[in-house]
Scaffold this motif. Structure first.
Motif, short mmCIF file in Angstrom:
data_model
loop_
_atom_site.label_atom_id
_atom_site.label_comp_id
_atom_site.label_asym_id
_atom_site.label_seq_id
_atom_site.Cartn_x
_atom_site.Cartn_y
_atom_site.Cartn_z
N MET A 288 0.86 -1.17 0.00
CA MET A 288 0.00 0.00 0.00
C MET A 288 0.90 1.23 0.00
O MET A 288 2.04 1.17 0.46
N TYR A 289 0.39 2.34 -0.51
CA TYR A 289 1.16 3.57 -0.60
C TYR A 289 0.42 4.70 0.10
O TYR A 289 -0.81 4.69 0.20
N ASP B 161 5.48 7.80 -9.78
CA ASP B 161 6.19 6.94 -8.84
C ASP B 161 5.33 5.84 -8.23
O ASP B 161 5.85 4.82 -7.79
N ILE B 162 4.02 6.05 -8.17
CA ILE B 162 3.12 5.07 -7.56
C ILE B 162 2.45 4.26 -8.67
O ILE B 162 1.96 4.82 -9.65
N HIS C 7 -5.99 4.94 -6.85
CA HIS C 7 -7.29 5.25 -6.24
C HIS C 7 -7.36 4.86 -4.76
O HIS C 7 -8.23 5.34 -4.03
N VAL C 8 -6.44 3.98 -4.29
CA VAL C 8 -6.45 3.57 -2.88
C VAL C 8 -5.29 4.19 -2.11
O VAL C 8 -5.08 3.87 -0.95
N THR C 9 -4.55 5.08 -2.74
CA THR C 9 -3.42 5.73 -2.07
C THR C 9 -3.90 6.98 -1.34
O THR C 9 -4.31 7.95 -1.97
N PHE D 113 -5.80 10.28 -6.58
CA PHE D 113 -5.50 9.67 -5.28
C PHE D 113 -6.71 9.80 -4.34
O PHE D 113 -7.69 10.46 -4.65
N ASN D 114 -6.58 9.16 -3.18
CA ASN D 114 -7.64 9.19 -2.18
C ASN D 114 -7.36 10.33 -1.20
O ASN D 114 -6.67 10.14 -0.20
N TYR D 115 -7.89 11.49 -1.50
CA TYR D 115 -7.62 12.69 -0.70
C TYR D 115 -8.25 12.57 0.68
O TYR D 115 -9.44 12.33 0.81
N ARG D 116 -7.43 12.76 1.72
CA ARG D 116 -7.91 12.62 3.10
C ARG D 116 -7.92 13.95 3.86
O ARG D 116 -8.19 13.95 5.05
#
Length: 504
Positions: free
Chosen positions: A39-40, A106-107, A113-115, A152-155
């Protein structure tokens, strides 16, 4: 005519072996774990002077509830910190684009979508939030919108408290030193049960001290508890806003301006002798950190000439005056009436501490491994002329005027403020990186947040036990051998039959 030789044993054997093989396929199976992959996570360290993007990765099945995280990539955004883009619509978000573009590369695409991606703003934004909450919120919205435009998965984008910044820096230091967990020679992760190391962080707008203590923390605001790798830690941590290197230099200058009666030209004992500069007053009094030095009325565009005199003793007096060592309401204090227990154990000093320490070593030739050497190195720097300093460090030309003030400040902060002495100072290690990872709060932030991230579901497949597989392979080998023998015998019988018929 000769009769064809029959071999009834062969088809019977084939039938038996086939039935046994089918029965083996019905043997109960057990679940075998597939390799979990990685996971990233992305952390944007939005500091007061610049923004850095860090990419971390960890095994998807995690370790004791916390991901075993390593640094996968790093990118330094060009320009200033996001708080410097006040009034420039969209500029704060735009400053992150190059690094976010790099993260996309890099990812692995299937992981985008799960980073999770987090932005943590530190003391620069804390100051902006004090002076203008509206502008602070606007900046956070702009950078959030920019990050959300990526896959990406913005948190979220948040302003970290000083306590969080200090604690996460401590986590990073001890993780990189393998004080929490390490990979043992037996091929699995182990808890080494080592003592932890304290953390000293010096940024642009604040400085933090964090360490484990057995003493009672008399101010609960300076107590923080963390749980990592199955262990709980109680930390003393305090962040001193306005004591970061950049804001300290601004405060020192404002204090000198006020002390010398707000004249149009001042003598700065911390500047190299013969060196001067001209600046506008708003560059000094535009920060909440210099509010108490600001004159009741002044022209922000008015010019001020600052002339250096290179006087260590006078510089030390002025620097001491921006600290307050009086009026402690606790059993003991560091400075500014802040409680601090006695320092214990070893410490790692990073960020600006590392750069200042390296500069002192380079320009003086001293190891700077004791308070007396720190004082001697600081005196030498403060007594150097600008041209002499330039010969030793030509690549540092824009910053040379500030090194005397900064090193005097570090001396007062560490020795008088935090209370390091001849013995404990020798247990401070000055570091920029540990292994391939940068030392700072971002890695600790990712480690702590990985407790909150759900572990990826490990894919399972059905598999026979090794014994069943061995038996099945053996029987299939026998079956293949029997079939080959059967074919050979049939061919031989057919040949004999043909010879016999031709003879008749």
């Amino acid at each position: 005519m000769a009769q064809r030789c029959a071999h009834p044993v062969v088809p019977v054997a084939l039938l038996v072996f086939g039935l046994v093989a089918i029965l083996l396929l019905t043997v109960p199976t057990r679940d075998v774990r597939e390799a979990p992959g990685f996971m990233y996570g992305i952390v944007l360290d939005a500091g007061s002077s610049h923004t850095a993007l860090y990419i971390y990765k960890w095994p998807a099945d995690k370790q004791n509830g916390t991901g075993v995280v390593t640094q996968h990539g790093e990118c330094q955004a060009k320009g200033g910190g996001i708080s410097s883009y006040v009034g420039q619509q969209g500029a704060a978000g735009q400053s992150l684009q190059a690094c976010l573009d790099q993260a996309v590369i890099d990812i692995p695409k299937e992981r985008h979508h799960v980073t999770p991606v987090y932005l943590g703003a530190t003391a620069g934004m804390r100051l902006l939030n004090i002076s203008s909450p509206e502008q602070s919120n606007q900046i956070l919205q702009e950078v959030g919108q920019k990050i959300q435009s990526y896959p990406f998965n913005y948190r979220g984008a948040v302003i970290l408290s000083g306590q969080e910044e200090g604690a996460y820096g401590w986590v990073t230091v001890n993780y990189l030193l393998e004080n929490f967990i390490k990979y043992g020679f037996v091929g699995r992760w182990l808890s080494p049960n080592r003592p932890t190391v304290g953390a000293l962080d010096l940024g642009g707008a604040s400085t933090q001290i964090t360490f484990v203590t057995r003493e009672e923390v008399e101010d609960n605001r300076d107590l923080m508890k963390l749980r990592l790798y199955g262990q709980e830690y109680s930390l003393y941590t305090h962040s001193f806003l306005c004591y970061g290197q950049d804001q300290m230099l601004k405060r020192l200058l404002a204090h000198i301006v006020k002390s010398q009666g707000y004249s149009e030209s001042i003598d700065h004992p911390c500047y190299p002798e013969g060196h001067s500069r001209v600046l506008q007053l708003h560059n000094i009094f535009n920060s909440p950190c210099t509010a108490k030095y600001k004159p009741s009325s002044y022209n922000p565009q008015a010019s001020l000439t600052v002339q250096g005199s290179g006087n260590y003793e006078e510089c030390l007096v002025y620097v001491n005056e921006i600290f307050s060592f009086d009026n402690c309401r606790f059993s003991k204090c560091s400075f500014d009436r802040v409680f601090q227990p006695n320092i214990t154990g070893s410490f790692m000093a990073f960020s600006a501490f590392f750069y200042l320490h390296s500069f002192l070593q380079k320009i003086t030739g001293l190891t700077v491994s004791s308070p007396s050497q720190l004082e001697e190195a600081t005196k030498r720097v403060c007594r150097m002329g600008f041209s002499e300093m330039l010969l030793h460090a030509p690549d540092q030309k824009p910053y040379l005027q500030d090194y005397c003030a900064s090193t005097v400040f570090v001396k007062v902060l560490v020795l008088q403020g935090y209370g390091f002495n001849e013995t404990s100072f020798r247990h401070i290690t000055f570091s920029k990186k540990a292994g391939d990872a940068s030392v700072g709060w971002a890695l600790g932030y990712m480690l702590s947040l990985s407790n909150l991230l759900p572990a990826e579901r490990v894919e399972l497949r059905k598999a026979l036990t090794p014994g069943a597989w061995g038996g099945l392979i053996f029987l299939f080998v026998l079956l293949l051998t029997a079939v080959l023998i059967f074919i050979f015998l049939r061919a031989r019988d057919g040949k004999k039959k043909g010879v016999s018929e031709s003879t008749i």
